[in-house]
Structure formats: structure tokens, C-alpha cells
Write a protein that holds these residues in place. Sequence first.
Motif, PDB file in Angstrom:
ATOM      1  N   ALA A 114     -84.139 108.735  87.071  1.00  0.00           N
ATOM      2  CA  ALA A 114     -84.008 110.074  87.670  1.00  0.00           C
ATOM      3  C   ALA A 114     -82.536 110.416  87.867  1.00  0.00           C
ATOM      4  O   ALA A 114     -82.092 111.527  87.556  1.00  0.00           O
ATOM      5  N   ALA A 115     -81.759 109.442  88.368  1.00  0.00           N
ATOM      6  CA  ALA A 115     -80.329 109.677  88.567  1.00  0.00           C
ATOM      7  C   ALA A 115     -79.635 109.976  87.251  1.00  0.00           C
ATOM      8  O   ALA A 115     -78.790 110.877  87.160  1.00  0.00           O
ATOM      9  N   SER A 116     -80.004 109.228  86.219  1.00  0.00           N
ATOM     10  CA  SER A 116     -79.397 109.438  84.905  1.00  0.00           C
ATOM     11  C   SER A 116     -79.735 110.815  84.342  1.00  0.00           C
ATOM     12  O   SER A 116     -78.867 111.524  83.813  1.00  0.00           O
ATOM     13  N   ALA A 117     -81.001 111.201  84.456  1.00  0.00           N
ATOM     14  CA  ALA A 117     -81.442 112.492  83.918  1.00  0.00           C
ATOM     15  C   ALA A 117     -80.765 113.662  84.635  1.00  0.00           C
ATOM     16  O   ALA A 117     -80.461 114.686  84.009  1.00  0.00           O
ATOM     17  N   LEU A 118     -80.528 113.499  85.935  1.00  0.00           N
ATOM     18  CA  LEU A 118     -79.967 114.594  86.728  1.00  0.00           C
ATOM     19  C   LEU A 118     -78.447 114.552  86.817  1.00  0.00           C
ATOM     20  O   LEU A 118     -77.829 115.493  87.324  1.00  0.00           O
ATOM     21  N   ALA A 119     -77.831 113.477  86.337  1.00  0.00           N
ATOM     22  CA  ALA A 119     -76.391 113.271  86.514  1.00  0.00           C
ATOM     23  C   ALA A 119     -75.527 114.460  86.083  1.00  0.00           C
ATOM     24  O   ALA A 119     -74.635 114.875  86.833  1.00  0.00           O
ATOM     25  N   PRO A 120     -75.743 115.036  84.896  1.00  0.00           N
ATOM     26  CA  PRO A 120     -74.876 116.153  84.490  1.00  0.00           C
ATOM     27  C   PRO A 120     -74.928 117.338  85.458  1.00  0.00           C
ATOM     28  O   PRO A 120     -73.916 118.010  85.687  1.00  0.00           O
ATOM     29  N   ARG A 121     -76.084 117.554  86.039  1.00  0.00           N
ATOM     30  CA  ARG A 121     -76.245 118.657  86.987  1.00  0.00           C
ATOM     31  C   ARG A 121     -75.388 118.441  88.244  1.00  0.00           C
ATOM     32  O   ARG A 121     -74.975 119.393  88.903  1.00  0.00           O
ATOM     33  N   PHE A 122     -75.125 117.154  88.543  1.00  0.00           N
ATOM     34  CA  PHE A 122     -74.358 116.814  89.746  1.00  0.00           C
ATOM     35  C   PHE A 122     -72.940 116.346  89.418  1.00  0.00           C
ATOM     36  O   PHE A 122     -72.251 115.782  90.268  1.00  0.00           O
ATOM     37  N   GLY A 123     -72.519 116.560  88.175  1.00  0.00           N
ATOM     38  CA  GLY A 123     -71.158 116.223  87.789  1.00  0.00           C
ATOM     39  C   GLY A 123     -70.891 114.748  87.606  1.00  0.00           C
ATOM     40  O   GLY A 123     -69.749 114.290  87.758  1.00  0.00           O
ATOM     41  N   SER A 124     -71.919 113.966  87.273  1.00  0.00           N
ATOM     42  CA  SER A 124     -71.776 112.529  87.069  1.00  0.00           C
ATOM     43  C   SER A 124     -72.116 112.152  85.630  1.00  0.00           C
ATOM     44  O   SER A 124     -72.762 112.917  84.903  1.00  0.00           O
ATOM     45  N   ARG A 125     -71.689 110.964  85.211  1.00  0.00           N
ATOM     46  CA  ARG A 125     -72.007 110.448  83.882  1.00  0.00           C
ATOM     47  C   ARG A 125     -73.374 109.777  83.921  1.00  0.00           C
ATOM     48  O   ARG A 125     -73.640 108.951  84.807  1.00  0.00           O
ATOM     49  N   PRO A 126     -74.275 110.091  82.982  1.00  0.00           N
ATOM     50  CA  PRO A 126     -75.626 109.522  83.007  1.00  0.00           C
ATOM     51  C   PRO A 126     -75.660 107.997  83.044  1.00  0.00           C
ATOM     52  O   PRO A 126     -76.439 107.409  83.805  1.00  0.00           O
ATOM     53  N   GLN A 127     -74.822 107.322  82.252  1.00  0.00           N
ATOM     54  CA  GLN A 127     -74.868 105.859  82.226  1.00  0.00           C
ATOM     55  C   GLN A 127     -74.388 105.260  83.541  1.00  0.00           C
ATOM     56  O   GLN A 127     -74.924 104.248  84.001  1.00  0.00           O
ATOM     57  N   ASP A 128     -73.387 105.870  84.170  1.00  0.00           N
ATOM     58  CA  ASP A 128     -72.939 105.389  85.476  1.00  0.00           C
ATOM     59  C   ASP A 128     -74.030 105.592  86.523  1.00  0.00           C
ATOM     60  O   ASP A 128     -74.254 104.734  87.387  1.00  0.00           O
ATOM     61  N   ALA A 129     -74.698 106.738  86.466  1.00  0.00           N
ATOM     62  CA  ALA A 129     -75.779 107.025  87.408  1.00  0.00           C
ATOM     63  C   ALA A 129     -76.936 106.060  87.211  1.00  0.00           C
ATOM     64  O   ALA A 129     -77.567 105.623  88.185  1.00  0.00           O
ATOM     65  N   LEU A 130     -77.229 105.720  85.968  1.00  0.00           N
ATOM     66  CA  LEU A 130     -78.282 104.742  85.685  1.00  0.00           C
ATOM     67  C   LEU A 130     -77.961 103.412  86.358  1.00  0.00           C
ATOM     68  O   LEU A 130     -78.808 102.811  87.021  1.00  0.00           O
ATOM     69  N   CYS A 131     -76.736 102.941  86.198  1.00  0.00           N
ATOM     70  CA  CYS A 131     -76.335 101.652  86.771  1.00  0.00           C
ATOM     71  C   CYS A 131     -76.377 101.689  88.293  1.00  0.00           C
ATOM     72  O   CYS A 131     -76.836 100.731  88.937  1.00  0.00           O
ATOM     73  N   LEU A 132     -75.920 102.783  88.871  1.00  0.00           N
ATOM     74  CA  LEU A 132     -75.960 102.914  90.319  1.00  0.00           C
ATOM     75  C   LEU A 132     -77.401 102.857  90.817  1.00  0.00           C
ATOM     76  O   LEU A 132     -77.706 102.177  91.808  1.00  0.00           O
TER      77      LEU A 132
END
Length: 273
Positions: A122-140
Amino acid sequence: MTAVPLSRPAVDLDRLLAGIDTMAAQHPVAAQVVAVANTEDASARTLADVLAADVALAGRVMKLANSAYFGMSGRATTLQFAVTVIGFTAVRTMATVALTCLDDESQLPDRFWETSTGIALAASALAPRFGSRPQDALCLGLLAQVGVALLHAADQEGYRELAAGQRPFAARRTAEVCRYGISALRLSAVALEQWGFPPAMVAPLAAVDDPTSAEGTLLRVAFELGARHADPEHVPVPVERLSGGLLREDGVAAVLDQVRADAEDLRRAIVGD
């Protein structure tokens, strides 16, 4: 159910925090991967050479590179190329999973990886909307529940009872502080900080429970969608409120469909099934 504070924590918190450092000695290759990935001169070849000393961990890195999330479909045939595909942060994440024995599901709370993969995807899919990189959000997202695993390992029966009685994440964190003197989310942040993860990976964990902080918004929403994915008894919290209006309820179904499509494949890559 109201959490009742104890006169002292149910586990020795100082000992638990000290134990984070000792994990490196028990998993030397994983610890070396984490250390090497932190260096400025790290390269895919260097990381691959270190990973090769741990067949199981190397195999999981290969499996992750060829998972549906990264879309290589078997084309990542060498460890060095697999490291290049998933990136250093993901390699370090995989090593941290091994370091903390998160790949042994028999030692984890119920639905641990079902929830964690839901949070991560979910974090990865939404990351661009929140100004984050999808792969970094996935790891977090994959590492956000490290603290849950550590508390559960120290107090299995007590933590199971706590988790069953406090299903919403926010209420559970309050109960964790009452019982242990620290929330699992804060413990995750402490662990990642001690293992040298960058502030960008640590700070969102500390900001999740601050509704005024934009830094914790993505993870706050991801926790909600992870719960909707993994817990059939979860009572939904409006995502408009959690996201500050950046996500509406009519956008949730598409994200959850994506989570459901990739969650099991990602879990298998992480734990090595």
C-alpha cells in the motif's frame, strides 16, 4: 478494552534494546550486508560478494528481484544483477529481516507478514501521491513492524493477548507503552537507527501518531490499508482524515486490489518459501 499501566514494564526494556546490538553476532553475513550497504563506496558487486556467503539470504534476494513487484519474471539470473534490480535499500531490508529472524514465521504474531506486506505494498502504491519513492516506501513498510516482532519474542503470551484486545493500531500502540514502556513502532525506529538506516527511513515511524506531521502520513495510511487487507474484523478509519485529503475512499479499492494481487508473492520472496 482499556490498557492498565503496570508498575514496571512486562519485559526488561534495557535488555531488549541491548539485544538489538547482539543480533549482529548471531547473523554475521546479514550484519555485514547491512554494514556494507551503508558505506559510500558500496557497489552491487561488493554486496553480491558478501551475500554469496549466505545461500538462503542470497536466494531470497534473487527471488525478490524476480517477483511480480519488480517484474523481472526470471530475468535476474545473477546475484549482482538482482542487487542492481532491487536496490541497496531493499538488499539492506532483506538482510535486516534475516538479522531479526523475521523469516521464521513460527516465531511471529499471527498474520504478521500478511499485515506487513499489505502495509508495504500500500505504501509503495501510494508513494508518488505523497512525494516518496515506491521502492523506499516498500522497504519502510516491510520493516515497520520489526518492533512488533521484538516485543512478541520477549513476551509471546502477553503480546498475543494485547494484540487481540487492541485491534486498531493506534490503540495497540498506547497499550504497548503501558505494558512495555515503549510502542512497537518506536522500537522499530530505534532498531533501524541502531542499524544505520538513514533518517528518511526512521523519521516516518516516529511521526505516524502525530496527525499534524506530513512525514508520517504515507505510513499512517498504509497501516490502515494493511489492516483492511489482513484483518477481517478491522473497523475502517476514514482515509480522507488519515491522509489529509490526499486519498479518498473511492481510491482505496484499486490500491487494495493491487495489494491482494502481489502480497503472497512478496511474502514468499521475503521469507523464502
